[in-house]
Scaffold this active site. Structure first.
Site, PDB file in Angstrom:
ATOM      1  N   THR A  88     -12.534  -4.655  -1.069  1.00 54.41           N
ATOM      2  CA  THR A  88     -12.872  -3.226  -1.498  1.00 54.41           C
ATOM      3  C   THR A  88     -13.685  -3.512  -2.933  1.00 54.41           C
ATOM      4  O   THR A  88     -14.915  -3.141  -3.136  1.00 54.41           O
ATOM      5  CB  THR A  88     -11.787  -2.277  -1.896  1.00 54.41           C
ATOM      6  OG1 THR A  88     -11.313  -1.758  -0.814  1.00 54.41           O
ATOM      7  CG2 THR A  88     -12.485  -0.881  -2.597  1.00 54.41           C
ATOM      8  N   TRP A 130      -4.570  -7.313   3.816  1.00 54.05           N
ATOM      9  CA  TRP A 130      -5.958  -6.648   4.197  1.00 54.05           C
ATOM     10  C   TRP A 130      -6.698  -7.367   5.031  1.00 54.05           C
ATOM     11  O   TRP A 130      -7.248  -7.025   6.090  1.00 54.05           O
ATOM     12  CB  TRP A 130      -6.918  -6.341   3.240  1.00 54.05           C
ATOM     13  CG  TRP A 130      -6.677  -4.806   2.425  1.00 54.05           C
ATOM     14  CD1 TRP A 130      -7.504  -3.924   2.367  1.00 54.05           C
ATOM     15  CD2 TRP A 130      -5.252  -4.619   1.541  1.00 54.05           C
ATOM     16  NE1 TRP A 130      -7.009  -2.728   1.796  1.00 54.05           N
ATOM     17  CE2 TRP A 130      -5.664  -3.023   1.333  1.00 54.05           C
ATOM     18  CE3 TRP A 130      -4.174  -4.965   1.366  1.00 54.05           C
ATOM     19  CZ2 TRP A 130      -4.877  -2.249   0.659  1.00 54.05           C
ATOM     20  CZ3 TRP A 130      -3.235  -4.211   0.591  1.00 54.05           C
ATOM     21  CH2 TRP A 130      -3.422  -2.754   0.240  1.00 54.05           C
ATOM     22  N   ASN A 176      -3.746  -3.576   7.018  1.00 56.94           N
ATOM     23  CA  ASN A 176      -3.958  -2.265   6.380  1.00 56.94           C
ATOM     24  C   ASN A 176      -5.106  -1.546   7.063  1.00 56.94           C
ATOM     25  O   ASN A 176      -6.222  -2.130   7.098  1.00 56.94           O
ATOM     26  CB  ASN A 176      -4.734  -2.769   4.800  1.00 56.94           C
ATOM     27  CG  ASN A 176      -5.083  -1.321   3.991  1.00 56.94           C
ATOM     28  OD1 ASN A 176      -4.175  -0.593   3.615  1.00 56.94           O
ATOM     29  ND2 ASN A 176      -6.253  -1.096   3.900  1.00 56.94           N
ATOM     30  N   GLU A 177      -4.770  -0.246   7.331  1.00 55.95           N
ATOM     31  CA  GLU A 177      -5.669   0.513   7.977  1.00 55.95           C
ATOM     32  C   GLU A 177      -6.383   0.039   9.245  1.00 55.95           C
ATOM     33  O   GLU A 177      -7.480   0.213   9.554  1.00 55.95           O
ATOM     34  CB  GLU A 177      -6.623   1.138   7.349  1.00 55.95           C
ATOM     35  CG  GLU A 177      -6.084   1.703   5.850  1.00 55.95           C
ATOM     36  CD  GLU A 177      -7.134   2.100   4.797  1.00 55.95           C
ATOM     37  OE1 GLU A 177      -8.411   1.773   4.797  1.00 55.95           O
ATOM     38  OE2 GLU A 177      -6.638   2.924   3.841  1.00 55.95           O
ATOM     39  N   GLU A 219      -0.679   4.855   0.622  1.00 54.73           N
ATOM     40  CA  GLU A 219      -1.940   4.796  -0.225  1.00 54.73           C
ATOM     41  C   GLU A 219      -2.279   6.298  -0.284  1.00 54.73           C
ATOM     42  O   GLU A 219      -2.608   6.981   0.721  1.00 54.73           O
ATOM     43  CB  GLU A 219      -2.834   3.770   0.438  1.00 54.73           C
ATOM     44  CG  GLU A 219      -3.978   3.507  -0.716  1.00 54.73           C
ATOM     45  CD  GLU A 219      -4.940   2.668   0.160  1.00 54.73           C
ATOM     46  OE1 GLU A 219      -4.585   1.555   0.751  1.00 54.73           O
ATOM     47  OE2 GLU A 219      -6.149   2.849   0.002  1.00 54.73           O
ATOM     48  N   ARG A 341     -10.464  12.019  -1.102  1.00 51.85           N
ATOM     49  CA  ARG A 341     -10.373  12.202   0.082  1.00 51.85           C
ATOM     50  C   ARG A 341      -8.793  12.602   0.368  1.00 51.85           C
ATOM     51  O   ARG A 341      -7.915  12.329  -0.410  1.00 51.85           O
ATOM     52  CB  ARG A 341     -10.523  10.978   0.817  1.00 51.85           C
ATOM     53  CG  ARG A 341      -9.579   9.703   0.763  1.00 51.85           C
ATOM     54  CD  ARG A 341      -9.756   8.452   1.841  1.00 51.85           C
ATOM     55  NE  ARG A 341     -10.945   7.929   1.451  1.00 51.85           N
ATOM     56  CZ  ARG A 341     -10.925   6.886   0.683  1.00 51.85           C
ATOM     57  NH1 ARG A 341      -9.980   6.460   0.020  1.00 51.85           N
ATOM     58  NH2 ARG A 341     -12.225   6.195   0.237  1.00 51.85           N
TER      59      ARG A 341
END
Length: 628
Positions: A88, A130, A176-177, A219, A341
């Protein structure tokens, strides 16, 4: 009345003011167990600049985050398990750059977990990957191609935390995600002890509720730490439980301690992005956190009597089952509490009176402590985490006159404190004249101050083959493309400095280690990093081991401004100097002009940077920058 905000119910009736009634009662049983409020360091490199603060400012910042009954007083610290890739706002180094070679002192997450534990020995620790080093994926971008390899890699991080830092990791995430692999979970001996979601918008799907497992927002927030961000955070801390029965909420990110022009600059519970000056800001989300964290602990229980207020807002009530009670009330309006978001459906909040009737174990209470915050968007004169006179409870009830954009904590706990330190130094831009020779025998951290890796990992290096002027260097150490999470560049790059820099001179000694195909660069006016690093523009001055040079307007090398022969090769130290002024750039090699007056129309400003042509070893020394 009580400071214009509380109206005792008997007086309210005499005056004819209508109040809605809410019952606080444990006789019908308790709700779910509270697991705590946390912050996330990583995903990625969001605490990068924190480690470079000098004392006492660094300790002050850590106290505002972790010290009990002082600031945010967080119950949980979640960190990235570094994977050598952009996640990120930068890359965080893996504990295993290559298979079979572990180093549990790389990066700063170990240090941060230790510092959190020093302040709060009971803080819970979570690790989550991640990205993964390339060897984990065995040449693929899929970490579960060999699930046993990935499982061993993650478990080694857990063991390393205990063996080298005496840190017990309480929870481990999967990837992650991204998709998960059941075989990997089984190999890691992980159990489905809880379900977590990112950015749920305070809602939980019915199927998750029916499992009766713990539900977390692992998160959330991801919003600028201004007053609207504070409103977002205050609202979801209540509503994640009221609407979604989630018993833990974790903020991405913990602290905005990265260059503000990177992705999501200015997120975090507070800001500490100027280690060169010592300046930091305790932002309003810190005090929204304190309204919950300073008056509850993991192991407390929500009451079943929680909910939304009739005229907007919400309230939760928690108990330690030993007689203590904490009620948190928020009345954040729609326009003042939007998170980045997800989109927030419209709702209305208006001033209102609320009478709380205490029953069951709490019927005998006669006095309650009061902490109050008001985000005043009209006057810009906020009231943050102010202790007020205790409430007197009459006949088991009390009434509040609630305005919009307020938070109240009504509690039996009397240990709350609004911590404070002397004002930190004033904000200052990055020094216009800066240099680093990387000469440090036992560096406290693996990364040099202020350098923020965006693709690849640049570490302090003791050059055993050179006992002279280049015995201590900075080395890029990632030699194969990681299993990525974001859009890493195909070149490695570390940025430094002030994004507003326009005219400057930057120089560095460089050593190419890879024959024929190897190369390094020095750059100015770099305008992109983070998840957009692959699209970075600027002035990039490259030399290669094949004896050529190139000047490009982008990191990908698609727009060539100049090129030619340089005579450079691997294994030899060279000094590169790049000067950019106005629309022109000039490059020198070992003090002699190699190219001049390349036309640079854009970008107008950006960071300085250094890096390599590919994922390859290379060394850097005697870095200097002079900005006008």
């Amino acid at each position: 009345t009580y400071h214009g905000a509380i109206c005792i119910v008997t007086i309210c009736c005499l005056l004819g003011c209508a109040a809605e009634f809410y019952v606080i009662d444990d006789r019908i049983g308790l709700g779910r167990e509270f697991d705590g409020i946390g912050g996330l360091s990583g995903g990625g490199a969001t605490s990068r600049l924190l480690v470079n603060y000098e004392e006492p400012y660094r300790s002050h910042i850590l106290d505002f985050l972790f010290k009990p009954n002082f600031g945010a007083s967080l119950h949980i610290l979640k960190v990235e398990i570094g994977g050598d890739a952009q996640t990120t706002d930068g890359t965080e180094p893996s504990h295993m750059h290559s298979k079979g070679e572990g180093n549990f002192f790389l990066g700063y997450e170990w240090w941060l977990m230790n510092e959190a534990k020093k302040r709060n020995p009971n803080i819970k620790l979570i690790g989550l990957p991640w990205a993964f080093p390339g060897w984990v994926g065995e040449g693929t971008q899929w970490p579960y191609f060999f699930s046993n390899v990935t499982a061993d890699y993650v478990v080694s991080w857990i063991y390393g935390a205990k063996q080298h830092h005496n840190l017990d990791i309480d929870y481990i995430g999967i990837w992650n995600e991204r998709k998960y692999d059941p075989v990997y979970i089984k190999l890691c001996v992980l159990k489905y002890s809880l379900y977590s979601v990112h950015y749920p918008g305070t809602k939980t799907v019915k199927e998750a509720l029916l499992t009766e497992k713990k539900l977390w927002s692992s998160e959330d927030y991801s919003t600028f730490n201004d007053d609207i961000g504070a409103g977002c955070w205050a609202r979801i801390l209540n509503q994640n439980y009221v609407n979604g029965r989630m018993t833990s909420t974790i903020s991405w990110n913990l602290i905005a301690s990265y260059y503000k022009n990177l992705s999501f600059g200015g997120d975090g519970l507070m800001t500490a992005d100027e280690p060169w000056s010592g300046h930091y800001v305790v932002e309003s989300p810190i005090w929204m956190t304190a309204h919950t964290t300073q008056f509850t602990q993991p192991g407390w229980f929500y009451l079943q009597t929680v909910g939304n207020l009739t005229h907007g807002g919400s309230y939760v009530a928690l108990t330690d089952r030993k007689g203590n009670l904490t009620i948190v009330i928020q009345t954040m309006t729609h326009s003042h509490s939007q998170c980045i978001r997800p989109p927030l459906p419209h709702f209305d909040v208006s001033p209102q009176k609320a009478t709380f009737q205490l029953k069951g174990s709490f019927a005998h209470l006669t006095d309650l402590q009061v902490w109050y915050s008001k985000l005043d968007f009209k006057t810009k004169n906020d009231t943050l985490f102010q202790r007020s006179s205790p409430i007197k409870v009459y006949n088991g009830s009390f009434t509040l006159k609630l305005d919009v954009d307020e938070v109240y904590t009504i509690t039996t706990v009397n240990t709350g404190q609004k911590g404070a330190y002397p004002e930190p130094p004033k904000s200052q831009p990055f020094p216009k004249n800066y240099s680093d020779d990387f000469t440090i025998d036992n560096p406290p951290f693996s990364e040099a101050p202020f350098f923020a890796d965006q693709t690849g990992v640049f570490e302090y290096f003791r050059n055993s083959t050179d006992n002279g002027s280049h015995a201590f260097t900075l080395r890029q150490v990632v030699t194969e493309r990681p299993v990525t999470w974001a859009r890493d560049a195909y070149q490695t790059i570390s940025i430094i400095g002030d994004y507003s820099w326009t005219d400057l001179s930057v120089s560095c000694d460089v050593l190419i280690e890879t024959p024929v195909t190897g190369g390094v660069f020095l750059a100015a006016r770099v305008d992109q990093g983070g998840e957009s690093v692959r699209e970075a523009k600027g002035v990039f001055y490259w030399i290669s081991a094949n004896g050529t040079y190139k000047v490009t307007n982008d990191i990908g090398g698609r727009r060539v401004l100049a090129e030619g022969l340089s005579g450079t090769r691997e294994g030899v130290w060279y000094t590169l100097t790049l000067r950019v002024k106005g629309y022109f750039a000039t490059g020198m090699l070992n003090g002699y002009p190699l190219w001049k007056n390349a036309v640079v129309l854009e970008p107008k400003n950006g960071w300085a940077a250094l890096g390599t042509l590919s994922f390859e070893y290379a060394q850097f020394d005697n870095f200097k920058v002079n900005a006008e």
